[in-house]
Design an enzyme around this catalytic site. Structure first.
Site, short mmCIF file in Angstrom:
data_model
loop_
_atom_site.label_atom_id
_atom_site.label_comp_id
_atom_site.label_asym_id
_atom_site.label_seq_id
_atom_site.Cartn_x
_atom_site.Cartn_y
_atom_site.Cartn_z
CD GLU A 185 -3.11 -0.94 0.29
OE1 GLU A 185 -3.79 0.10 0.41
OE2 GLU A 185 -3.38 -1.83 -0.55
CG HIS A 260 -3.41 2.71 4.61
ND1 HIS A 260 -4.05 3.51 3.68
CD2 HIS A 260 -3.24 1.52 4.00
CE1 HIS A 260 -4.25 2.83 2.58
NE2 HIS A 260 -3.77 1.61 2.75
CB CYS A 379 -4.69 10.28 2.61
SG CYS A 379 -5.05 8.98 3.80
#
Length: 455
Positions: A185, A260, A379
């Site tokens: 990721e 995450h 993000c």
């Protein structure tokens, strides 16, 4: 900002450039990300792509104006008609969209996702000061854990190679095999800790599970990053055992919606701001960091009694940007939801700003269009430490300055809709609008033909 040395130069000529993703023209709330509570909660609502893109640009400009190095990354080509055709939908563009909307609306939503705006997932980057060959190393994330993000790596790789194109300074690696064992990721699960950006650092890789045996795993939501993937990226970049720490994310945090590590921890310089439930073995993680770092680690711990996990997820306090100022102090850039939440705002004032740590200022940013899809300020950016030579060698117009900001604002206002519902994704005109917008964007950025429709 021209891309040369600025007032925010904290160590020789090395600057950390935050490359923010431009929000794409098909920004919509499809609720695609299982385990991302905000994304699932807002699925089906009408979105405002224009407002979302302008909010992102406003955040970028404010940080640029404050003296931080700021870059931009272009969005993906959406709708991804190639993916629909590969799945058996045929005919003209309009026919393909109509068939997909009728037969498989969730697939249509997936191929229209604007999730590439969260560039923390774009890649993992090792700066040249840490690499044995003295180059910046880049590995695009395979994002294999969800179909809508699995569609991104090919274009992401072309974009990154077009920007960081000088092979004397940049090394590009292939994405890891797109299998569950190597689920990657990107930088959302990677933090680099060092005295200053230009100093040698230690790389903290956080994983959710081990593919081949291992510790506890979450039960409710999937663990998206594997230890094996993190180790493979570190090997690609030539990092040694003394430069890396691999820590497991707490399974209970993942089950609470912390999909995450950057939703529950953020690091910058020698500071690691984290929640008590960030790591399965908190003490072992801190001990190994202290053992390997050349400078003292500054841990800033927020206990669960101060902020429960549900508030961590709803406000995205830890999905904030932590930025170094010229005097060594740090600024925390938080989403507006933190200020609106009394308990979280009190922790920011009483624990973070008043605590014995370099965090001296908090800046609040409105990124609601992104937050509703499950992404905060952290993000939205990919951190890349670059020296002056590396910045001058960039192969596109991507370092933000006043002219580029004005140009991109005009581009958004010209091409973007102010309202988009999931039903609008079947509109054939949307394809023409987005392709025209992306063609225009590649000319403005001087980035070349990076999109499938241009090749």
């Amino acid at each position: 900002m021209s891309g040369d040395v600025t007032s925010n130069d904290v160590s020789d000529d090395v600057l950390e450039v935050n490359f923010d993703g431009l929000v794409g023209p098909t920004h919509n709330y499809a609720g695609l990300a299982h385990g991302n509570v905000a994304s699932m909660r807002h699925g089906g609502l009408a979105s405002n792509p224009r407002e979302a893109a302008l909010q992102g640009l406003a955040k970028m400009k404010s940080l640029m104006d404050a003296g931080y190095a700021q870059g931009v990354l272009p969005p993906q080509q959406r709708p991804d008609l190639g993916a629909l055709r590969a799945l058996g939908f045929s005919g003209s563009n309009g026919e393909v969209l109509t068939k997909a909307a009728t037969e498989a609306p969730q697939i249509l939503r997936a191929v229209c996702s604007a999730s590439s705006m969260w560039t923390a997932n774009a890649a993992t980057v090792t700066p040249s000061v840490d690499a044995p060959d003295g180059r910046v190393h880049i590995t695009p994330a395979n994002l294999q854990s969800s179909f809508h993000r699995y569609l991104e790596p090919d274009t992401t790789g072309r974009v990154l190679q077009a920007i960081f194109r000088d092979e004397r300074h940049f090394a590009h690696h292939p994405v890891l095999p797109a299998t569950p064992a190597f689920s990657d990721e990107g930088a959302a699960n990677h933090t680099r800790l060092a005295a200053e950006h230009g100093d040698s650092g230690v790389h903290l890789y956080v994983y959710g599970r081990q593919a081949f045996g291992g510790e506890r795993a979450p039960r409710r939501y999937p663990a998206r990053q594997t230890r094996e993937a993190s180790q493979a990226v570190a090997r690609q970049h030539g990092l040694s055992e003394s430069q890396t720490v691999f820590a497991q994310q707490h399974p209970d945090a993942i089950d609470a919606g912390v999909f995450h590590n950057d939703v529950i921890a953020v690091g910058n310089g020698p500071v690691l701001l984290y929640h008590e439930m960030a790591f399965l073995d908190e003490q072992a993680t801190l001990d190994e960091l202290r053992r390997k770092m050349a400078t003292p680690l500054i841990p800033v711990r927020v206990p669960v009694e101060a902020i429960p996990l549900e508030d961590v997820v709803s406000t995205y306090l830890f999905n904030s940007q932590l930025l170094t100022n010229p005097d060594g102090s740090m600024t925390l850039v938080v989403p507006g939801e933190c200020q609106e939440h009394e308990r979280v705002w009190r922790v920011i004032q009483d624990l973070l700003l008043a605590g014995y740590n370099p965090i001296s200022d908090v800046v609040v940013k409105d990124v609601k269009q992104s937050m509703r899809n499950g992404g905060g300020p952290a993000c939205l950016r990919l951190r890349v430490a670059l020296n002056a030579t590396e910045r001058r060698s960039l192969g596109a117009r991507v370092l933000l300055d006043e002219a580029l900001h004005a140009d991109l604002t005009q581009w958004v206002e010209r091409h973007y809709r102010d309202r988009l519902t999931p039903e609008d994704l079947a509109d054939p005109q949307l394809v023409d609008e987005t392709l025209a917008a992306l063609d225009d964007l590649t000319r403005r950025l001087g980035i070349g033909n990076v999109y499938p429709f241009q090749r």
